[in-house]
Design an enzyme around this catalytic site. Structure first.
Site, mmCIF file in Angstrom:
data_model
loop_
_atom_site.group_PDB
_atom_site.id
_atom_site.type_symbol
_atom_site.label_atom_id
_atom_site.label_comp_id
_atom_site.label_asym_id
_atom_site.label_seq_id
_atom_site.Cartn_x
_atom_site.Cartn_y
_atom_site.Cartn_z
ATOM 1 N N GLU A 1 31.379 35.541 29.285
ATOM 2 C CA GLU A 1 32.677 34.988 28.895
ATOM 3 C C GLU A 1 32.857 33.565 29.419
ATOM 4 O OE1 GLU A 1 35.044 39.242 29.238
ATOM 5 O OE2 GLU A 1 34.746 38.023 31.019
ATOM 6 N N ASP B 1 38.386 45.919 31.583
ATOM 7 C CA ASP B 1 38.592 44.496 31.296
ATOM 8 C C ASP B 1 37.798 44.016 30.091
ATOM 9 O OD1 ASP B 1 36.099 44.716 32.441
ATOM 10 O OD2 ASP B 1 36.404 43.214 33.994
HETATM 11 P P1 NAD Z 1 30.297 47.262 41.063
HETATM 12 O O1 NAD Z 1 29.288 47.672 40.050
HETATM 13 O O2 NAD Z 1 29.865 46.516 42.260
HETATM 14 O O3 NAD Z 1 31.103 48.567 41.588
HETATM 15 C C1 NAD Z 1 31.625 49.539 40.734
HETATM 16 C C2 NAD Z 1 31.657 50.871 41.478
HETATM 17 O O4 NAD Z 1 32.333 51.832 40.652
HETATM 18 C C3 NAD Z 1 30.269 51.449 41.774
HETATM 19 O O5 NAD Z 1 30.139 51.674 43.156
HETATM 20 C C4 NAD Z 1 30.244 52.748 40.965
HETATM 21 O O6 NAD Z 1 29.496 53.766 41.600
HETATM 22 C C5 NAD Z 1 31.714 53.087 40.885
HETATM 23 N N1 NAD Z 1 32.073 54.005 39.802
HETATM 24 C C6 NAD Z 1 31.631 53.998 38.514
HETATM 25 N N2 NAD Z 1 32.203 55.023 37.827
HETATM 26 C C7 NAD Z 1 33.030 55.653 38.700
HETATM 27 C C8 NAD Z 1 33.910 56.765 38.595
HETATM 28 N N3 NAD Z 1 34.019 57.444 37.466
HETATM 29 N N4 NAD Z 1 34.638 57.141 39.686
HETATM 30 C C9 NAD Z 1 34.513 56.465 40.860
HETATM 31 N N5 NAD Z 1 33.687 55.407 41.026
HETATM 32 C C10 NAD Z 1 32.958 55.000 39.962
HETATM 33 O O7 NAD Z 1 31.406 46.454 40.247
HETATM 34 P P2 NAD Z 1 32.491 45.427 40.842
HETATM 35 O O8 NAD Z 1 31.951 44.052 40.886
HETATM 36 O O9 NAD Z 1 33.095 46.009 42.067
HETATM 37 O O10 NAD Z 1 33.540 45.456 39.651
HETATM 38 C C11 NAD Z 1 34.315 46.607 39.426
HETATM 39 C C12 NAD Z 1 34.989 46.477 38.087
HETATM 40 O O11 NAD Z 1 35.969 45.420 38.140
HETATM 41 C C13 NAD Z 1 34.038 46.099 36.953
HETATM 42 O O12 NAD Z 1 34.355 46.895 35.825
HETATM 43 C C14 NAD Z 1 34.340 44.637 36.682
HETATM 44 O O13 NAD Z 1 34.070 44.278 35.359
HETATM 45 C C15 NAD Z 1 35.813 44.579 37.008
HETATM 46 N N6 NAD Z 1 36.338 43.270 37.393
HETATM 47 C C16 NAD Z 1 37.582 42.958 36.955
HETATM 48 C C17 NAD Z 1 38.127 41.748 37.319
HETATM 49 C C18 NAD Z 1 39.530 41.419 36.907
HETATM 50 O O14 NAD Z 1 39.975 40.296 37.061
HETATM 51 N N7 NAD Z 1 40.267 42.379 36.399
HETATM 52 C C19 NAD Z 1 37.414 40.835 38.110
HETATM 53 C C20 NAD Z 1 36.153 41.218 38.575
HETATM 54 C C21 NAD Z 1 35.612 42.443 38.209
#
Ligand code: NAD
Length: 359
Positions: free
Chosen positions: A62, A233
């Site tokens: 993005e 997101d």
């Molecule tokens: P990451 O991959 O480091 O961590 C995600 C965690 O979620 C992992 O530890 C995984 O095991 C866990 N997980 C997956 N499915 C699960 C479930 N059903 N129940 C419990 N835990 C579960 O990712 P991250 O960098 O921490 O990002 C997390 C999310 O936030 C991503 O989807 C990312 O796209 C999103 N994000 C959003 C924003 C925003 O501004 N809204 C900004 C950054 C990241």
């Protein structure tokens, strides 16, 4: 800042770590939240665009631009939930801040750490306006890269010290617990979402999976809870059961973007939502009653990255950036090709004394 206008300061990951650690992570989050809140206050001054997303099977890339007419910023960011299996980050980013008056970049920065910081700071700003003032316990579902930043931002801005953690991968929960040791939290590691949300005033969902998931079901959300939904997101990537959305007062960043990317992609396009800036400026109400369910449907918006780049630029000091030779600087602005020729001559040891005059 470097005195040479043609040198662009570059903040590497290493520099960003020095900057964050030098300021202190909680103070950094609190001050960054101040910049974000200040920019949300002048929301109407911004040129705003929903981000440009290139979707592929396993992720998205993005571009996120925003401008206040004086400064222009953009971020390049990806989201690839399967990346962690290959030792890569789910989210990685870099960004630029530029001078609108002449179009020259003023800063090039890593934004992987900065995105985690600004996402957490924005979540905490939203929660400060929407959660119950007596909120003391937060559940965090998904204990990956974003989780510690979320915890620390909620501590810095709302004073939340009790955490209930759950991740389908217990090693992620252990990692989060270990990393937060020494920050003054009371942490409970939970074996299910159900267990984690019990007694929580705030529920943060920060999971990564490219599907319409039901991380949280309707019966798990009690009266008075604030939900900080971070992980949904992208189109086809949500975390909350639709019934929760029907009970909650929903707050978003930039409605046109969130309608496509947020939890509310599950709802009709007319379903009422409130933009966070309206609450911050007092144009709209936030939480209506102690028993109401509020939802911040976070997707991440370009103005937050703009604020973060502004904050970094205002805090640059020697040793916190590298001088980047990013801009061509011929002796005569129109003699770009002459600059190339002189470099060729210089390499051959026959540099002409002065550039040829322009007529
Ligand atoms: P990451 O991959 O480091 O961590 C995600 C965690 O979620 C992992 O530890 C995984 O095991 C866990 N997980 C997956 N499915 C699960 C479930 N059903 N129940 C419990 N835990 C579960 O990712 P991250 O960098 O921490 O990002 C997390 C999310 O936030 C991503 O989807 C990312 O796209 C999103 N994000 C959003 C924003 C925003 O501004 N809204 C900004 C950054 C990241």
């Amino acid at each position: 800042m470097p005195p040479n206008l043609n040198i662009v300061p570059f903040v590497s990951v290493d520099h960003m770590m020095k900057l964050v650690l030098g300021i202190g992570v909680e103070r950094f989050l609190a001050e960054l939240a101040g910049y974000i809140e200040a920019d949300f206050h002048r929301w109407e001054q911004f040129d705003k665009t929903a981000r440009v997303a290139a979707h592929s099977r396993d992720g998205v890339i993005e571009l996120m631009p925003a401008s206040d007419g004086r400064l222009y910023g953009f971020k390049y960011v990806n989201g690839h939930p399967k990346n962690t299996r290959d030792g890569r980050q789910t989210v990685t980013a870099f960004g630029v801040l530029a001078d609108v008056a002449n179009g020259y970049p003023l800063l090039l920065s890593e934004m992987t750490l900065l995105t985690a910081l600004r996402t957490a700071a924005t979540s905490a700003v939203a929660a400060r306006h929407l959660a119950r003032p007596d909120a003391a316990t937060m559940a965090i579902i998904g204990n990956g890269a974003q989780s510690e930043f979320q915890a620390l931002a909620f501590k810095a801005l709302l004073g939340i010290r009790r955490l209930r953690l759950f991740d389908i991968d217990p090693s992620a929960t252990r990692k989060c617990t270990d990393n937060l040791a020494g920050f003054g939290f009371d942490i409970v590691q939970c074996r299910s979402t159900q267990e984690a949300v019990a007694g929580a005033d705030v529920i943060t969902t920060a999971t990564a999976d490219k599907q319409n998931a039901n991380i949280l079901t309707d019966n798990q959300v009690g009266a008075g809870v604030h939900i900080n939904a971070v992980g949904g997101d992208c189109p086809g990537k949500t975390e909350l059961h639709r019934d929760i959305l029907l009970r909650a007062a929903i707050f978003v960043e930039f409605t046109p973007q969130t309608r496509v990317e947020g939890e509310i992609q599950q709802l009709d396009a007319e379903h009422p939502v409130t933009e966070l800036w309206q609450v911050i400026t007092g144009k709209a109400a936030g939480r209506a009653a102690a028993g109401a369910i509020t939802l911040f449907d976070s997707v991440g918006f370009a103005v937050e990255d703009f604020s973060a780049l502004r904050y970094v630029r205002d805090n640059l000091a020697p040793g916190l950036f590298q001088e980047l030779d990013l801009l061509a600087d011929p002796d005569e602005p129109r003699d770009l090709f002459g600059m190339l020729l002189r470099a060729q001559h210089a390499a051959a040891g026959a540099l002409p004394a002065t550039p040829p005059p322009m007529r």
